[in-house]
Design an enzyme around this catalytic site. Structure first.
Site, PDB file in Angstrom:
ATOM      1  CD  GLN A 137      -3.041   1.244   2.201  1.00 38.58           C
ATOM      2  OE1 GLN A 137      -3.541   2.409   2.626  1.00 38.58           O
ATOM      3  NE2 GLN A 137      -3.114   0.187   2.863  1.00 38.58           N
TER       4      GLN A 137
ATOM      5  NE  ARG B 162       8.896 -11.988  -6.741  1.00 46.15           N
ATOM      6  CZ  ARG B 162       9.714 -12.220  -6.024  1.00 46.15           C
ATOM      7  NH1 ARG B 162      10.545 -13.148  -6.006  1.00 46.15           N
ATOM      8  NH2 ARG B 162       9.602 -11.449  -4.757  1.00 46.15           N
TER       9      ARG B 162
ATOM     10  CG  PHE C  15      11.612  -4.040  -2.645  1.00 45.14           C
ATOM     11  CD1 PHE C  15      10.431  -4.820  -3.127  1.00 45.14           C
ATOM     12  CD2 PHE C  15      12.211  -3.464  -3.851  1.00 45.14           C
ATOM     13  CE1 PHE C  15       9.932  -4.878  -4.244  1.00 45.14           C
ATOM     14  CE2 PHE C  15      11.574  -3.611  -5.194  1.00 45.14           C
ATOM     15  CZ  PHE C  15      10.741  -4.325  -5.585  1.00 45.14           C
TER      16      PHE C  15
ATOM     17  CD  GLU D   1      -1.716   1.780   8.282  1.00 46.37           C
ATOM     18  OE1 GLU D   1      -1.409   2.015   7.175  1.00 46.37           O
ATOM     19  OE2 GLU D   1      -1.450   2.585   9.230  1.00 46.37           O
TER      20      GLU D   1
ATOM     21  CG  ASP E 154       0.431   0.729   4.590  1.00 46.56           C
ATOM     22  OD1 ASP E 154       1.758   0.674   5.070  1.00 46.56           O
ATOM     23  OD2 ASP E 154      -0.241  -0.247   4.650  1.00 46.56           O
TER      24      ASP E 154
ATOM     25  N   GLY F 114      -7.855  19.730  20.050  1.00 48.61           N
ATOM     26  CA  GLY F 114      -7.556  21.203  20.082  1.00 48.61           C
ATOM     27  C   GLY F 114      -8.095  21.907  21.152  1.00 48.61           C
ATOM     28  N   GLY F 115      -8.598  23.253  20.902  1.00 51.07           N
ATOM     29  CA  GLY F 115      -9.099  23.907  22.324  1.00 51.07           C
ATOM     30  C   GLY F 115     -10.630  23.617  22.488  1.00 51.07           C
ATOM     31  CD  GLN F 116     -12.177  24.785  19.315  1.00 49.07           C
ATOM     32  OE1 GLN F 116     -12.680  25.883  19.674  1.00 49.07           O
ATOM     33  NE2 GLN F 116     -11.307  25.194  18.544  1.00 49.07           N
TER      34      GLN F 116
END
Ligand code: COA
Length: 416
Positions: free
Chosen positions: A17, A38, A97, A140, A169, A248-250
């Site tokens: 990915q 491949r 890779f 991931e 990813d 955040g601030g909220q």
């Protein structure tokens, strides 16, 4: 309409990915992306989690649109020669890779630079060069854990949690795309290529910036006022998991709407912006809260923020998530329904904008994918289907100057 990256030739030596997400983006914007795979098997995702027997899996098709596929065994002498020719004619080689694989194949950065000093080599690895874990292979969730995301995601009474969003990813692929475009501009100034390297750990850390902010605040003052642990709970010396709190601030939280008992996504995200307190009170039918000293300021509200959320949930009890948002949007309250993937797949606005697109595929008929999230005024990326394994092998070899006989020989030696 010509596309900005037209004329840029990219050797897409990527799989799974992180790398494919990067090269797919560049292909949408006009680059000629040649996926090197491949012979016989190709990218492992062609076979992973297949939903139609003998047809490329969605994992592959959704990350490889707009590309051409060249099968090439780069471990045979003939295969190496084809790759060398391609390197001499290309602008960028992208790979993800495992550590050292390209060197073992004989295509180290030094060798590539010798073959084509203008070539940009772009690499994704799990950890950056020189890191004490730089020999590790990474997927991931490993990156989400190593990048600080997992330790700060989830609920305080549960284990570290990974996100469904591909922070390790696709996010790393997006960082790499920015690096490649920067190196292309740099090459215009110097005439030389360079190596661009992005690690999955670093890319996750870059998205966890506010959590590093919080660690420093915690070190200094010992608490984090916007986290649910404040003011009644306890803080240790590390940033805790904050559930669904706003970063955040909220303050904000995921709140239940009508039908939550049976529908796992009957929720909205509700944000209490400091300056929007008055409209929130009006929307909820609680005008008495506007001036009440227990509610009037963010500091006054924080100690009983969950009581406020509970009151909002009472208000939401007879409204679907869509009805609630339709009311709240009139009061300018930042909110949205929690959408399932089914709702996203069928959302008319997302279809109209091209964020969700249906594309044709030779084996599958059509499939649904995510189109370009980046919108331009002068470019409308057209998303085409992913290539079949080796679909463009002969065409690409002919472009490299191979004759029909030479191509036949490459096939019979199983190098392509
Ligand atoms: N012809 C011949 N050999 C080829 C080839 C081709 N066209 N394409 C790949 N190969 C070989 C490589 O040379 C390598 O061989 P070697 O190990 O003998 O030197 C092998 O196939 C591939 O190795 P690797 O990439 O390590 O595959 P893997 O399946 O063991 O590991 C990952 C997969 C994703 C864990 C690993 O590639 C990795 O850590 N990548 C970097 C981080 C990353 O991008 N991870 C996220 C993926 S979403």
């Amino acid at each position: 309409m010509s596309k900005p990256l037209e004329g840029i030739k990219i050797i897409d030596f990527t799989h799974v990915q992180a790398g494919p997400a990067c090269t797919q983006l560049l292909a949408w914007f006009g680059a000629d992306v040649i996926k090197v795979e491949r012979p016989g098997s190709g990218d492992v995702t062609r076979n992973q989690l297949r939903d139609i027997p003998d047809a490329d899996a969605l994992y592959f098709t959704m990350l490889n649109s707009n590309k051409r596929s060249l099968t090439l065994d780069t471990k045979t002498q003939e295969g190496k020669e084809v790759l060398e020719k391609l390197v001499r004619e290309s602008d960028v080689l992208v790979e993800n890779f495992g550590p050292g694989a390209l060197d073992r194949m004989g295509f180290s950065w030094e060798r590539l630079n010798e073959l084509n000093p203008k070539l940009i080599m772009a690499s994704v690895k799990g950890f950056s060069d020189g890191h004490h874990y730089d020999d590790l292979k990474v997927y991931e969730n490993v990156a989400q854990c190593a990048g600080g995301a997992a330790s700060t995601t989830g609920f305080w009474d549960g284990p570290p949690t990974v996100s469904a969003a591909a922070l390790g990813d696709s996010n790393t692929g997006m960082h790499l795309a920015i690096g490649i475009l920067t190196a292309i501009i740099g090459r215009g100034q110097t005439g030389r290529g360079q190596k661009v390297a992005v690690s999955m750990q670093d890319s996750v850390i870059n998205l966890c910036r506010v959590k590093l902010r919080d660690q420093q605040r915690l070190d200094r003052i010992g608490y984090l006022e916007e986290y649910p642990q404040y003011p009644h709970g306890e803080f240790s010396d590390v940033v805790p998991r904050g559930g669904n709190a706003g970063g955040g601030g909220q303050p904000g939280w995921v709140l239940k709407c009508k039908g939550w008992e049976t529908d796992p996504n009957a929720y909205i995200y509700f944000t209490i912006q400091g300056h929007a307190w008055e409209p929130i009170c009006r929307a909820l039918g609680k005008p008495e809260w506007i001036e009440d000293p227990n509610y009037a300021t963010p500091q006054a509200r924080q100690p009983h923020i969950f009581e406020i959320f509970a009151t909002i949930e009472e208000w939401l009890a007879d409204k679907t998530k869509y009805e609630a948002v339709d009311i709240l949007r009139k009061f300018d309250i930042p909110c949205a329904p929690v959408l399932s993937m089914k709702e996203i797949a069928n959302d008319p606005s997302l279809r109209a904008s091209g964020t969700i697109v249906e594309v044709p595929h030779k084996e599958r008929g059509t499939y649904l994918t995510v189109g370009s999230p980046i919108k331009f005024s002068g470019l409308k990326p057209e998303i085409t289907g992913s290539p079949l394994l080796g679909e463009h092998t002969d065409e690409i070899l002919a472009e490299l100057g191979y004759s029909k006989d030479q191509i036949a020989n490459l096939h019979s030696s199983r190098s392509v």
